[in-house]
Design a protein around this motif. Sequence first.
Motif, PDB file in Angstrom:
ATOM      1  N   LYS A  89       0.803  -1.217   0.000  1.00 47.58           N
ATOM      2  CA  LYS A  89       0.000   0.000   0.000  1.00 47.58           C
ATOM      3  C   LYS A  89       0.836   1.267   0.000  1.00 47.58           C
ATOM      4  O   LYS A  89       0.350   2.327  -0.288  1.00 47.58           O
ATOM      5  CB  LYS A  89      -0.941  -0.003   1.197  1.00 47.58           C
ATOM      6  N   PHE A  90       2.120   1.128   0.333  1.00 43.22           N
ATOM      7  CA  PHE A  90       3.014   2.285   0.400  1.00 43.22           C
ATOM      8  C   PHE A  90       4.363   1.937  -0.209  1.00 43.22           C
ATOM      9  O   PHE A  90       4.824   0.808  -0.097  1.00 43.22           O
ATOM     10  CB  PHE A  90       3.261   2.713   1.858  1.00 43.22           C
ATOM     11  N   ASN A  91       4.977   2.919  -0.853  1.00 37.48           N
ATOM     12  CA  ASN A  91       6.375   2.809  -1.251  1.00 37.48           C
ATOM     13  C   ASN A  91       7.165   3.793  -0.406  1.00 37.48           C
ATOM     14  O   ASN A  91       6.728   4.927  -0.197  1.00 37.48           O
ATOM     15  CB  ASN A  91       6.583   3.168  -2.727  1.00 37.48           C
ATOM     16  N   LEU A  92       8.321   3.338   0.050  1.00 38.42           N
ATOM     17  CA  LEU A  92       9.261   4.228   0.724  1.00 38.42           C
ATOM     18  C   LEU A  92      10.497   4.290  -0.164  1.00 38.42           C
ATOM     19  O   LEU A  92      11.221   3.311  -0.312  1.00 38.42           O
ATOM     20  CB  LEU A  92       9.627   3.720   2.118  1.00 38.42           C
ATOM     21  N   TYR A  93      10.678   5.435  -0.823  1.00 38.14           N
ATOM     22  CA  TYR A  93      11.808   5.620  -1.735  1.00 38.14           C
ATOM     23  C   TYR A  93      13.034   6.076  -0.962  1.00 38.14           C
ATOM     24  O   TYR A  93      12.954   6.964  -0.119  1.00 38.14           O
ATOM     25  CB  TYR A  93      11.463   6.668  -2.807  1.00 38.14           C
ATOM     26  N   GLY A  94      14.160   5.462  -1.267  1.00 37.79           N
ATOM     27  CA  GLY A  94      15.406   5.804  -0.611  1.00 37.79           C
ATOM     28  C   GLY A  94      16.544   5.096  -1.299  1.00 37.79           C
ATOM     29  O   GLY A  94      16.456   4.720  -2.461  1.00 37.79           O
ATOM     30  N   ILE A 129      17.335  14.420  -4.281  1.00 33.97           N
ATOM     31  CA  ILE A 129      17.595  15.342  -3.162  1.00 33.97           C
ATOM     32  C   ILE A 129      16.464  15.341  -2.140  1.00 33.97           C
ATOM     33  O   ILE A 129      16.481  16.127  -1.193  1.00 33.97           O
ATOM     34  CB  ILE A 129      17.863  16.782  -3.657  1.00 33.97           C
ATOM     35  N   SER A 130      15.482  14.449  -2.314  1.00 32.80           N
ATOM     36  CA  SER A 130      14.311  14.460  -1.445  1.00 32.80           C
ATOM     37  C   SER A 130      14.181  13.237  -0.548  1.00 32.80           C
ATOM     38  O   SER A 130      13.324  13.221   0.325  1.00 32.80           O
ATOM     39  CB  SER A 130      13.040  14.534  -2.292  1.00 32.80           C
ATOM     40  N   ILE A 131      14.971  12.199  -0.791  1.00 32.70           N
ATOM     41  CA  ILE A 131      14.774  10.959  -0.044  1.00 32.70           C
ATOM     42  C   ILE A 131      15.042  11.178   1.432  1.00 32.70           C
ATOM     43  O   ILE A 131      15.862  12.016   1.796  1.00 32.70           O
ATOM     44  CB  ILE A 131      15.631   9.791  -0.592  1.00 32.70           C
ATOM     45  N   PRO A 132      14.304  10.443   2.230  1.00 43.32           N
ATOM     46  CA  PRO A 132      13.277   9.463   1.925  1.00 43.32           C
ATOM     47  C   PRO A 132      11.933  10.114   1.578  1.00 43.32           C
ATOM     48  O   PRO A 132      11.627  11.217   2.023  1.00 43.32           O
ATOM     49  CB  PRO A 132      13.158   8.644   3.204  1.00 43.32           C
ATOM     50  N   VAL A 133      11.165   9.384   0.753  1.00 46.52           N
ATOM     51  CA  VAL A 133       9.830   9.826   0.345  1.00 46.52           C
ATOM     52  C   VAL A 133       8.877   8.656   0.570  1.00 46.52           C
ATOM     53  O   VAL A 133       9.134   7.545   0.101  1.00 46.52           O
ATOM     54  CB  VAL A 133       9.804  10.245  -1.140  1.00 46.52           C
ATOM     55  N   LEU A 134       7.784   8.912   1.272  1.00 48.04           N
ATOM     56  CA  LEU A 134       6.758   7.897   1.498  1.00 48.04           C
ATOM     57  C   LEU A 134       5.587   8.203   0.583  1.00 48.04           C
ATOM     58  O   LEU A 134       5.073   9.322   0.565  1.00 48.04           O
ATOM     59  CB  LEU A 134       6.299   7.920   2.964  1.00 48.04           C
ATOM     60  N   GLU A 135       5.172   7.198  -0.207  1.00 50.81           N
ATOM     61  CA  GLU A 135       4.074   7.375  -1.150  1.00 50.81           C
ATOM     62  C   GLU A 135       2.939   6.409  -0.837  1.00 50.81           C
ATOM     63  O   GLU A 135       3.151   5.203  -0.723  1.00 50.81           O
ATOM     64  CB  GLU A 135       4.558   7.119  -2.577  1.00 50.81           C
ATOM     65  N   ARG A 136       1.724   6.940  -0.709  1.00 48.31           N
ATOM     66  CA  ARG A 136       0.530   6.105  -0.598  1.00 48.31           C
ATOM     67  C   ARG A 136       0.120   5.739  -2.023  1.00 48.31           C
ATOM     68  O   ARG A 136      -0.137   6.625  -2.851  1.00 48.31           O
ATOM     69  CB  ARG A 136      -0.588   6.865   0.116  1.00 48.31           C
ATOM     70  N   LEU A 137       0.089   4.454  -2.329  1.00 51.94           N
ATOM     71  CA  LEU A 137      -0.099   4.015  -3.703  1.00 51.94           C
ATOM     72  C   LEU A 137      -1.517   4.200  -4.227  1.00 51.94           C
ATOM     73  O   LEU A 137      -1.706   4.340  -5.431  1.00 51.94           O
ATOM     74  CB  LEU A 137       0.329   2.555  -3.850  1.00 51.94           C
TER      75      LEU A 137
END
Length: 76
Positions: A4-9, A49-57
């Motif tokens: 349900k979520f991606n955590l980009y890093g 330049i923004s990580i980490p980013v949490l995305e609700r899919l």
Amino acid sequence: MSVKFNLYGTLGCHLCDDALALCTADIPVEEISVVDIIDDEKLLELYRISIPVLERLSDHKKLFWPFDQAQILELL
């Protein structure tokens, strides 16, 4: 269970590790997919330049670091 979520890093990012710990306090770990941006040029360009980013899919709403527990709860 579906993600349900991606955590980009990326590996070795201590902020990403902190964000994952913060996220798993409220989101079951099986609902978070950790996505390493380093091997994806598009993701690298978007989030370098923004990580980490949490995305609700479900609607692609994102939280950019720094975020806190209250913001994660709002995203839920």
